[in-house]
Design an enzyme around this catalytic site. Sequence first.
Site, PDB file in Angstrom:
ATOM      1  N   CYS A   2       0.814  -1.195   0.000  1.00 22.04           N
ATOM      2  CA  CYS A   2       0.000   0.000   0.000  1.00 22.04           C
ATOM      3  C   CYS A   2       0.857   1.258   0.000  1.00 22.04           C
ATOM      4  O   CYS A   2       2.063   1.207   0.142  1.00 22.04           O
ATOM      5  CB  CYS A   2      -1.016   0.034   1.123  1.00 22.04           C
ATOM      6  SG  CYS A   2      -0.485   0.944   2.528  1.00 22.04           S
ATOM      7  N   ARG A  27       4.019  -1.268  -5.311  1.00 19.68           N
ATOM      8  CA  ARG A  27       4.016  -1.892  -3.996  1.00 19.68           C
ATOM      9  C   ARG A  27       2.860  -2.887  -3.862  1.00 19.68           C
ATOM     10  O   ARG A  27       2.857  -3.707  -2.945  1.00 19.68           O
ATOM     11  CB  ARG A  27       3.878  -0.820  -2.904  1.00 19.68           C
ATOM     12  CG  ARG A  27       5.057   0.131  -2.879  1.00 19.68           C
ATOM     13  CD  ARG A  27       4.711   1.386  -2.102  1.00 19.68           C
ATOM     14  NE  ARG A  27       4.607   1.146  -0.677  1.00 19.68           N
ATOM     15  CZ  ARG A  27       5.582   1.318   0.192  1.00 19.68           C
ATOM     16  NH1 ARG A  27       6.746   1.716  -0.226  1.00 19.68           N
ATOM     17  NH2 ARG A  27       5.399   1.097   1.474  1.00 19.68           N
ATOM     18  N   TRP A  73      -3.993  -1.961   0.458  1.00 16.17           N
ATOM     19  CA  TRP A  73      -3.865  -3.414   0.352  1.00 16.17           C
ATOM     20  C   TRP A  73      -4.641  -3.965   1.547  1.00 16.17           C
ATOM     21  O   TRP A  73      -4.195  -3.884   2.686  1.00 16.17           O
ATOM     22  CB  TRP A  73      -2.394  -3.831   0.392  1.00 16.17           C
ATOM     23  CG  TRP A  73      -2.186  -5.276   0.079  1.00 16.17           C
ATOM     24  CD1 TRP A  73      -2.070  -5.841  -1.157  1.00 16.17           C
ATOM     25  CD2 TRP A  73      -2.061  -6.352   1.021  1.00 16.17           C
ATOM     26  NE1 TRP A  73      -1.898  -7.191  -1.045  1.00 16.17           N
ATOM     27  CE2 TRP A  73      -1.880  -7.533   0.267  1.00 16.17           C
ATOM     28  CE3 TRP A  73      -2.083  -6.434   2.409  1.00 16.17           C
ATOM     29  CZ2 TRP A  73      -1.727  -8.776   0.873  1.00 16.17           C
ATOM     30  CZ3 TRP A  73      -1.929  -7.673   3.005  1.00 16.17           C
ATOM     31  CH2 TRP A  73      -1.752  -8.830   2.236  1.00 16.17           C
ATOM     32  N   ASN A  99      -1.525   3.352   6.584  1.00 14.47           N
ATOM     33  CA  ASN A  99      -0.818   2.173   6.083  1.00 14.47           C
ATOM     34  C   ASN A  99      -0.466   1.335   7.310  1.00 14.47           C
ATOM     35  O   ASN A  99       0.103   1.840   8.269  1.00 14.47           O
ATOM     36  CB  ASN A  99       0.442   2.658   5.346  1.00 14.47           C
ATOM     37  CG  ASN A  99       1.452   1.545   5.083  1.00 14.47           C
ATOM     38  OD1 ASN A  99       2.628   1.800   4.929  1.00 14.47           O
ATOM     39  ND2 ASN A  99       0.989   0.317   5.027  1.00 14.47           N
ATOM     40  N   GLY A 100      -0.837   0.059   7.282  1.00 14.18           N
ATOM     41  CA  GLY A 100      -0.509  -0.817   8.403  1.00 14.18           C
ATOM     42  C   GLY A 100      -1.723  -1.587   8.869  1.00 14.18           C
ATOM     43  O   GLY A 100      -2.672  -1.792   8.117  1.00 14.18           O
ATOM     44  N   GLU A 482      12.771 -21.400  -4.890  1.00  8.47           N
ATOM     45  CA  GLU A 482      12.569 -20.055  -5.438  1.00  8.47           C
ATOM     46  C   GLU A 482      11.903 -20.122  -6.815  1.00  8.47           C
ATOM     47  O   GLU A 482      11.010 -19.327  -7.123  1.00  8.47           O
ATOM     48  CB  GLU A 482      13.927 -19.327  -5.519  1.00  8.47           C
ATOM     49  CG  GLU A 482      13.912 -17.980  -6.197  1.00  8.47           C
ATOM     50  CD  GLU A 482      13.078 -16.913  -5.476  1.00  8.47           C
ATOM     51  OE1 GLU A 482      12.633 -17.155  -4.346  1.00  8.47           O
ATOM     52  OE2 GLU A 482      12.868 -15.856  -6.087  1.00  8.47           O
ATOM     53  N   LYS A 486       8.418 -18.308  -7.625  1.00  9.55           N
ATOM     54  CA  LYS A 486       8.299 -17.295  -8.687  1.00  9.55           C
ATOM     55  C   LYS A 486       7.204 -17.682  -9.666  1.00  9.55           C
ATOM     56  O   LYS A 486       6.409 -16.857 -10.085  1.00  9.55           O
ATOM     57  CB  LYS A 486       9.657 -17.194  -9.399  1.00  9.55           C
ATOM     58  CG  LYS A 486       9.904 -15.951 -10.141  1.00  9.55           C
ATOM     59  CD  LYS A 486      10.815 -15.014  -9.388  1.00  9.55           C
ATOM     60  CE  LYS A 486      10.314 -14.797  -7.999  1.00  9.55           C
ATOM     61  NZ  LYS A 486      11.045 -13.997  -7.160  1.00  9.55           N
ATOM     62  N   GLU A 489       3.768 -17.230  -8.080  1.00  2.00           N
ATOM     63  CA  GLU A 489       3.456 -15.802  -7.909  1.00  2.00           C
ATOM     64  C   GLU A 489       2.977 -15.180  -9.206  1.00  2.00           C
ATOM     65  O   GLU A 489       2.048 -14.376  -9.227  1.00  2.00           O
ATOM     66  CB  GLU A 489       4.722 -15.028  -7.499  1.00  2.00           C
ATOM     67  CG  GLU A 489       5.129 -15.169  -6.053  1.00  2.00           C
ATOM     68  CD  GLU A 489       6.423 -14.406  -5.762  1.00  2.00           C
ATOM     69  OE1 GLU A 489       6.474 -13.718  -4.739  1.00  2.00           O
ATOM     70  OE2 GLU A 489       7.399 -14.498  -6.545  1.00  2.00           O
ATOM     71  N   HIS A 505      10.015 -40.004  -1.001  1.00  2.00           N
ATOM     72  CA  HIS A 505       9.439 -40.107   0.349  1.00  2.00           C
ATOM     73  C   HIS A 505       8.024 -39.550   0.387  1.00  2.00           C
ATOM     74  O   HIS A 505       7.485 -39.314   1.467  1.00  2.00           O
ATOM     75  CB  HIS A 505      10.335 -39.382   1.359  1.00  2.00           C
ATOM     76  CG  HIS A 505      11.692 -40.014   1.457  1.00  2.00           C
ATOM     77  ND1 HIS A 505      11.919 -41.211   2.083  1.00  2.00           N
ATOM     78  CD2 HIS A 505      12.881 -39.625   0.943  1.00  2.00           C
ATOM     79  CE1 HIS A 505      13.202 -41.537   1.968  1.00  2.00           C
ATOM     80  NE2 HIS A 505      13.812 -40.581   1.277  1.00  2.00           N
ATOM     81  N   LYS A 604       4.430  -5.512  -2.958  1.00  2.00           N
ATOM     82  CA  LYS A 604       5.885  -5.474  -3.080  1.00  2.00           C
ATOM     83  C   LYS A 604       6.561  -5.462  -1.718  1.00  2.00           C
ATOM     84  O   LYS A 604       7.460  -6.225  -1.435  1.00  2.00           O
ATOM     85  CB  LYS A 604       6.296  -4.232  -3.873  1.00  2.00           C
ATOM     86  CG  LYS A 604       7.797  -4.085  -4.092  1.00  2.00           C
ATOM     87  CD  LYS A 604       8.305  -5.158  -5.010  1.00  2.00           C
ATOM     88  CE  LYS A 604       9.797  -5.159  -5.193  1.00  2.00           C
ATOM     89  NZ  LYS A 604      10.265  -6.448  -5.696  1.00  2.00           N
TER      90      LYS A 604
HETATM   91  N1  GLU Z   1      -5.459  -2.098   7.481  1.00  2.00           N
HETATM   92  C1  GLU Z   1      -5.933  -1.082   6.619  1.00  2.00           C
HETATM   93  C2  GLU Z   1      -7.084  -1.562   5.735  1.00  2.00           C
HETATM   94  O1  GLU Z   1      -7.331  -2.735   5.584  1.00  2.00           O
HETATM   95  C3  GLU Z   1      -4.831  -0.455   5.771  1.00  2.00           C
HETATM   96  C4  GLU Z   1      -4.148  -1.448   4.912  1.00  2.00           C
HETATM   97  C5  GLU Z   1      -3.027  -0.838   4.116  1.00  2.00           C
HETATM   98  O2  GLU Z   1      -1.923  -0.708   4.669  1.00  2.00           O
HETATM   99  O3  GLU Z   1      -3.286  -0.549   2.942  1.00  2.00           O
HETATM  100  O4  GLU Z   1      -7.786  -0.775   5.223  1.00  2.00           O
END
Ligand code: GLU
Length: 609
Positions: A2, A27, A73, A99-100, A482, A486, A489, A505, A604
């Site tokens: 985010c 990101r 995100w 963010n968080g 890896e 990759k 992903e 095994h 990211k």
């Molecule tokens: N936890 C917040 C949400 O779900 C922010 C997530 C983020 O860092 O984008 O809205």
Amino acid sequence: MCGIMAYVGEQSAFPILMEGLKKLEYRGYDSAGVAVMSDELRLLKKSGKVNNLEKYAPDDITIGTLGIGHTRWATHGAASDLNAHPHQSMSGRYTLVHNGIIENAAPLKEMMLKHGIVFKSETDTEVLVQLIEWYQMRFQLETQMAVQRALEYIEGSFAIVLFDLHTPDQLFVIRRGSPLVIGIGDDEYIISSDPMPIAPHTDQLIYLEEDILGVFKKGTAPSFVDAQEEMVEQTIEYLSHTYEDVMKEGYDSYMLKEINEQPARIAHMLDRHMGGRANDELLDRLPTIISDIDRIIILGCGSSRHSGLVAEYLMETYARISVEVEYASEFRYKNAMIGPKDLIIGISQSGETADTIAALKIASSSGATTIGIVNGVNSTIARMVDHVLYLHMGQEIGVASTKAFSAQLTALTLISMRIAEIRKTICQEDTDRMLLDLKNVSEHVKTALECADIIESISLDLLESRSIIFLGRGMLYPIALEGALKLKELSYIHAEGFAAGEMKHGPIALLEERMPVIALVNDDCSLEKLMSNVQEMKARKAMIIVIKSSNVTLSAGVADYIVDMPDCPAFLSPIIQSIPLQLLSYYVAKHKGCDVDQPRHLAKSVTVE
Ligand code: GLU
């Protein structure tokens, strides 16, 4: 993960926010939003790409010279318009981007619901903005104080930018655990989770310290207060040249550009570290750092952990020191037995990986010495560890790591060789030869890239596969992990990496006719064993793809496809063999029509735990 972009100054805020949010797209995110203040606050939030916002923006949104923007995100609640940021308090006084993650959002929400607060979204972020208003109203506090009081009750991580309708010409900014940078321009402030969007505006930056509340108003010097309401200073730093404005340079994707820039970037990195031009001096200090160390623990997530696993083989083989590699996300909860005789190496591309940060905090508090290996200059990990080694690879935009991964392998090989040299576990002549070989690795990487055409033709045979197996032994085993990571992903095809000897095994039961098995082969002591494993797969009608050093000869008919890699010493084969695997996942994803730079659901820099 985010991104935040905020602006207060003389210019029209909206285009600056949009330009910044687009730079943060790499990101990873699922929705975006902005709030711009002019005669009134205009709020715009949409799921999907940043471009969507432009479509829905009213013409007069460009009048405002203050605004906050966000790419989300989702952690709490679906990726919907309603859950997108910014979020507002019940009265509409406060508007906030975050963010968080607020870990104790549920009990706080329950408490406020009981007091009649009405919520509009499912997010933890709305809990935060409502809590700030709740404190403000309940205790009639100044906004600054209300923010600090509310944050005392918050568990989790946050970087926030807050707008208060009562002071419509200023922004409040604070962080804990998540990154936030403030650019100081002429009569303007640009706030972002990452220096890159700030770079076009100014080279003066403040990396805000944790729990310091900054207030930014056009035409006024910024003010900073700590949780005790004491005024504090924050250091201004200058943006280094490593933040070049990244463009695709003619490639169809950042990923392909980044794959192709590996020879030059690796050569540059080795030149800095081996030529003594790096500004981090970790290698010079290594004799002191390891003088009283019994054990090394490497922490990482995803690709970073895989590079750590290669280092485990290298360090145990050449430096004869015990190494353990842990998932950072597990390490922090396992009551690890660590102490001052442990050296902890945290690996993170961005330097902002929340799990690795949390694990390193535990390591430091147990008295262990910490090293960070990161690409993100001045990132949180770079700032918190005792010693840092920068990868100097330039910004990596593709979400699935390529150049940062090969750089991690190269740096860890260098560190392993230096530790072996210091501990005198291999003779000086051998060390000198190996270091010389390492110095030339970029030439081998360049040759390895020449396999692109054959890899592309192989990729066409894999598009319909439901599942793909990657095999390796020794230090190519982590590269098999890896390769599988990759591929899944980028192409969303199920893939697993195995130590080749483990197949019989259990996993061999998965084999179906024409199931692709990709075997990584070098000429180390396990060659014979690995080829027997491959024969066993062939006998069960798997499609065998062998990626091998060119000096290895295979018996006729064993493989459906053979990809030759340059002949190089086995200890360099993890770096070399990761190249065709990057290309393979790129081509499979491309031909399946997937977005190679921004795979679904991924971010990211994973700044939530
Ligand atoms: N936890 C917040 C949400 O779900 C922010 C997530 C983020 O860092 O984008 O809205």
